[in-house]
Design an enzyme around this catalytic site. Structure first.
Site, PDB file in Angstrom:
ATOM      1  N   SER A  22       0.849  -1.180   0.000  1.00 23.63           N
ATOM      2  CA  SER A  22       0.000   0.000   0.000  1.00 23.63           C
ATOM      3  C   SER A  22       0.885   1.231   0.000  1.00 23.63           C
ATOM      4  O   SER A  22       1.934   1.263   0.664  1.00 23.63           O
ATOM      5  CB  SER A  22      -0.917   0.008   1.226  1.00 23.63           C
ATOM      6  OG  SER A  22      -1.834   1.082   1.167  1.00 23.63           O
ATOM      7  N   GLY A  23       0.499   2.235  -0.778  1.00 22.77           N
ATOM      8  CA  GLY A  23       1.253   3.478  -0.861  1.00 22.77           C
ATOM      9  C   GLY A  23       0.361   4.660  -0.624  1.00 22.77           C
ATOM     10  O   GLY A  23      -0.796   4.528  -0.207  1.00 22.77           O
ATOM     11  N   GLY A  24       0.889   5.851  -0.911  1.00 25.97           N
ATOM     12  CA  GLY A  24       0.137   7.063  -0.644  1.00 25.97           C
ATOM     13  C   GLY A  24      -1.097   7.203  -1.500  1.00 25.97           C
ATOM     14  O   GLY A  24      -2.056   7.861  -1.115  1.00 25.97           O
ATOM     15  N   THR A  27      -3.770   0.943  -2.856  1.00 32.54           N
ATOM     16  CA  THR A  27      -3.324  -0.381  -2.416  1.00 32.54           C
ATOM     17  C   THR A  27      -3.213  -1.285  -3.633  1.00 32.54           C
ATOM     18  O   THR A  27      -4.048  -1.223  -4.541  1.00 32.54           O
ATOM     19  CB  THR A  27      -4.316  -0.986  -1.409  1.00 32.54           C
ATOM     20  OG1 THR A  27      -4.446  -0.094  -0.305  1.00 32.54           O
ATOM     21  CG2 THR A  27      -3.842  -2.345  -0.911  1.00 32.54           C
ATOM     22  N   VAL A  28      -2.186  -2.131  -3.649  1.00 33.18           N
ATOM     23  CA  VAL A  28      -1.958  -3.033  -4.765  1.00 33.18           C
ATOM     24  C   VAL A  28      -2.233  -4.461  -4.311  1.00 33.18           C
ATOM     25  O   VAL A  28      -1.723  -4.903  -3.276  1.00 33.18           O
ATOM     26  CB  VAL A  28      -0.520  -2.912  -5.306  1.00 33.18           C
ATOM     27  CG1 VAL A  28      -0.331  -3.829  -6.508  1.00 33.18           C
ATOM     28  CG2 VAL A  28      -0.225  -1.474  -5.692  1.00 33.18           C
ATOM     29  N   LYS A  42      -4.004  -2.080  -8.850  1.00 31.65           N
ATOM     30  CA  LYS A  42      -3.884  -0.920  -7.962  1.00 31.65           C
ATOM     31  C   LYS A  42      -5.273  -0.331  -7.762  1.00 31.65           C
ATOM     32  O   LYS A  42      -5.938   0.062  -8.731  1.00 31.65           O
ATOM     33  CB  LYS A  42      -2.952   0.134  -8.550  1.00 31.65           C
ATOM     34  CG  LYS A  42      -2.905   1.412  -7.693  1.00 31.65           C
ATOM     35  CD  LYS A  42      -2.150   2.539  -8.369  1.00 31.65           C
ATOM     36  CE  LYS A  42      -0.666   2.337  -8.256  1.00 31.65           C
ATOM     37  NZ  LYS A  42       0.078   3.545  -8.712  1.00 31.65           N
ATOM     38  N   ASP A 136       9.185   9.762 -11.769  1.00 31.21           N
ATOM     39  CA  ASP A 136       9.335   9.236 -10.406  1.00 31.21           C
ATOM     40  C   ASP A 136      10.129   7.935 -10.438  1.00 31.21           C
ATOM     41  O   ASP A 136       9.745   6.934  -9.837  1.00 31.21           O
ATOM     42  CB  ASP A 136       7.967   9.019  -9.756  1.00 31.21           C
ATOM     43  CG  ASP A 136       8.068   8.878  -8.226  1.00 31.21           C
ATOM     44  OD1 ASP A 136       9.078   9.330  -7.652  1.00 31.21           O
ATOM     45  OD2 ASP A 136       7.139   8.315  -7.617  1.00 31.21           O
TER      46      ASP A 136
END
Length: 768
Positions: A22-24, A27-28, A42, A136
């Site tokens: 999970s990121g900002g 969630t994957v 995602k 990024d």
């Protein structure tokens, strides 16, 4: 990790198996398609789903990821950016991230570091060629898979021809891996910003820390903009290349294409190049080679069917020497400035050599000249991609065409066969169409009104008849669900039709419910209980033959012979055909010969040396994990021989000119000898979700649903050329049937949305 309480059970019809992270932004999850292929989904966090700014970013991510279709990125499989809670599914890339790898085992070195550098430069090349800037690139967005590094997460990328999305009060990116212009003027960020980030990544991979590390993000950002990088622990051979990437001025950095040349000129162990020349001591790279060579004599105006003239090495650039001090050379000049003064003339010299020498060799997948001065794409062998005996059809010109289907909402994809200068194509919402191979003009088209069975394309063609599938419209329940339709090849008039079954995939792993054999067509009846043979043009029934009791069967061609491949109803119903039986079929009467048992699961591939070749599958429960062996059936003796592969291979299988090929989901093509199972060669390409191969004009052709084509040498897999995508499509869509048809020296490519593109194999569309 396991799913948590509150996690969804499925997303968009894909059952979820695990939470990957999970990121900002979201969630994957790990999920699977209906065919069992793993995908990463995602799911945007609920609190952002109503934020218009985040929705714009996510739509940009989906659009950017769809545009990129390279061997070193993750292909989009499906997406719903407008859903209440938006999501996107991509190819699941198994492996650690670069950040995890460095944290667990420390820095990379030698060949592993060089492979990472080349793979990431390849990824940037593919990303930039379709007009996308990643913005990024960082260790957590690089996955180290078994087939090479993969760049993921296009969440803040943008198309270079669109206005940058600005977010008030937020810095978009990760400071240790951002370029100076990203921190100072984000609207001006271009492709060379990614090159700067790649330079920081390579320092991190080689040393375990970034070139601008500091105690706080603010100090780090200051050093990125104002200070020189810390490169003391970077191997000297790589250091000069990295410093060119870290130039504060974007114009002082190499492009991704130029960077590939610099990296490939490094020795395999990064220990420096040999004094005998630029290429000395280097390994053959995964996709193409960079050559500094000129022909001994000018290239002839037309290729002769003889051995090419020998080449003599051209003068090479001086071999770089390691400086005494990490920051300066013996003259005290900063390394980056010395290198930048050298790599641009080297690239210019390579271009000049290609021009003077008649068009032999350029940079990785750059342009290649041919005998008439036009330029192709993608490799240094484009002029030799067509065999000497292959000629263009008289009057041929490159063309592009779209064939309208029966329903606009059906994502169609055609398959074609050639008869002289005529192309007959069908699939999706098209029963069949006749197209001129010379200019792409349509002679006639027969549309199909209903929703097709996935993978059912054109049945085939005889000299006077074209046969395809038609599917009933939803508002016509009285019509047969699917029919085989015969059409007059000259005028498009329907000759006859017959209801058809649709069970062949369950038996053979191939969609083949009808088959053209000589001047006849053999079909499976609507009840999936018997074969029926008819004259292809008149429709007159020659014979009908019921399947053996308790079985379902599909027709399988073995050269001019016909076999029935059958499985028990129990195995078909359980989707677990592990013990198929083969029967020779008398073409005159339909009589079945002596049964031949095959250890399965077995996928019929084609014929080599008069023997029917199968790939043997390895199952994990009811899911196919891949293929781990080959089998060959001798029709004369009924004997079956088996050979193991060196490991289990997953992907899309195909066969051409007596060789079996496996196309990996991420573009890895592997060739096998069907007699022994021995691997002949393996080649990483930029064609994801590749179709089975087509052979002709001296090359093998693999293509994706986007129409990206790669031409390989059948002898060693060397890449001859590649093209950019030709149509919008989901890059992960694979297909066992070839999307390429070869007409003399003309290559016709079928892509998404019934798109057809034709070009000269000796002068393919430019890449980039």
């Amino acid at each position: 990790m396991s799913l948590r309480v509150g996690d969804p059970v499925e997303i968009g019809g894909y059952p979820l198996e695990a939470r990957l992270g999970s990121g900002g932004m979201g969630t994957v999850f790990l999920a699977r398609t209906s065919s069992g292929r793993p995908v990463a989904i995602k799911l945007i966090h609920q609190q952002f789903a109503g934020d218009d700014e985040f929705r714009i970013r996510f739509r940009q991510e989906v659009a950017a990821a769809r545009r990129v279709s390279g061997a070193f990125t993750a292909a989009v499989v499906d997406a719903a950016p407008e859903a209440e809670q938006p999501w996107m599914a991509t190819t699941y890339i198994e492996g650690q991230t670069l950040a995890q790898r460095i944290a667990a085992k420390g820095p990379l070195n030698g060949p592993g570091l060089r492979r990472l550098a080349i793979g990431l430069a390849e990824a940037l090349r593919d990303i930039h060629r379709v007009g996308v800037v990643h913005r990024d690139l960082k260790p957590s967005n690089v996955v180290l898979s078994s087939e090479g590094p993969r760049v993921i997460d296009f969440g803040i990328s943008r198309a270079v021809d669109q206005q940058t999305l600005t977010m008030t009060g937020r810095v978009i990116g990760t400071p240790p891996f951002m370029s100076p212009e990203q921190l100072q003027a984000p609207r001006g960020v271009g492709p060379r910003s990614d090159v700067f980030s790649l330079g920081t990544l390579l320092v991190y991979a080689a040393t375990g820390h970034g070139p601008f590390d500091a105690d706080s993000p603010y100090l780090t950002a200051y050093q990125v903009v104002h200070e020189e990088p810390s490169l003391g622990a970077v191997p000297s051979a790589l250091r000069e290349v990295v410093e060119s990437c870290l130039d504060k001025d974007p114009q002082g950095r190499p492009s991704a294409d130029e960077l590939l040349v610099l990296l490939r000129d490094l020795s395999a162990d990064l220990g420096g190049t040999d004094t005998s020349g630029v290429g000395a001591g280097r390994t053959r790279d995964m996709i193409t080679q960079h050559h500094f060579a000129t022909p001994a004599t000018p290239a002839p105006a037309t290729p002769a069917p003889t051995t090419p003239a020998p080449t003599t090495p051209a003068p090479t650039a001086p071999t770089p020497t390691a400086p005494d001090d990490p920051g300066t050379g013996s003259t005290g000049t900063p390394i980056g400035r010395r290198l930048r003064g050298r790599w641009r003339p080297v690239l210019a010299a390579a271009v000049a050599v290609a021009a003077i020498g008649g068009g032999v060799a350029l940079l990785q997948t750059g342009s290649v000249g041919n005998s008439d001065g036009d330029k192709g794409s993608g490799g240094d062998k484009a002029a030799g991609a067509a065999a000497p005996g292959a000629v263009l059809p008289a009057g041929f010109e490159p063309w592009r065409a779209t064939v309208p289907g029966g329903r606009e909402d059906i994502p169609d994809e055609l398959r074609c066969v050639a008869r002289g200068d005529a192309l007959f194509c069908g699939g999706g919402g098209v029963v069949a169409t006749r197209i001129s191979a010379l200019d792409g003009s349509r002679v006639w088209t027969a549309k199909s009104p209903g929703v097709p069975v996935q993978g059912m394309h054109l049945v085939g063609a005889t000299d006077d008849t074209v046969l395809g599938y038609r599917f009933a419209a939803e508002d016509a329940p009285q019509d047969p669900p699917s029919e085989v339709v015969a059409i007059d090849a000259d005028n498009g008039r329907e000759l006859w039709s017959v209801p058809s079954g649709a069970q062949s995939t369950a038996v053979t792993g191939r969609t083949r419910d009808a088959l053209v054999v000589g001047s006849a067509v053999v079909t499976v009846d609507a009840s999936n209980s018997r074969f029926e043979a008819r004259d292809a043009h008149s429709g007159e029934v020659a014979w009908k033959r019921p399947f053996p009791a308790g079985t379902q069967c599909a027709p399988v061609p073995v050269g001019p012979q016909l076999f029935a491949m059958c499985a028990t109803n129990t195995e078909v119903d359980a989707s677990a055909v592990r013990h198929p039986t083969l029967y020779p079929v008398d073409r005159a009467s339909g009589a079945l010969g002596r049964p031949i048992a095959v250890d399965g699961p077995a996928l019929p591939m084609g014929v080599a040396d008069g023997r029917l070749v199968f790939l043997l599958g390895r199952m994990e429960g009811t899911a196919l994990a891949g293929y781990d062996g080959v089998a060959r059936l001798d029709p004369a003796s009924g004997k079956v021989t088996y050979s193991p592969l060196d490991r289990t291979y997953a992907g899309t299988p195909g066969m051409a000119d007596g060789t079996v090929y496996m196309s990996g989901q991420t573009g890895l093509i592997t060739a096998f000898d069907p007699a022994t199972g021995r691997k002949k060669w393996s080649r990483q390409t930029s064609v994801e979700g590749a179709s089975g191969p087509a052979a002709g004009a001296g090359a093998l052709y693999f293509s994706s649903v986007t129409g990206r084509v790669v031409a390989l040498s059948p002898h060693d897999g060397e890449q001859l050329w590649t093209t950019d995508p030709q149509a919008e499509g989901l890059t992960g869509d694979a297909s066992a049937t070839s999307r390429v048809t070869v007409v003399g020296r003309a290559v016709v490519v079928a892509a998404a949305k019934n798109t057809l593109v034709a070009f000269d194999a000796r002068n393919p569309p430019k890449s980039g």
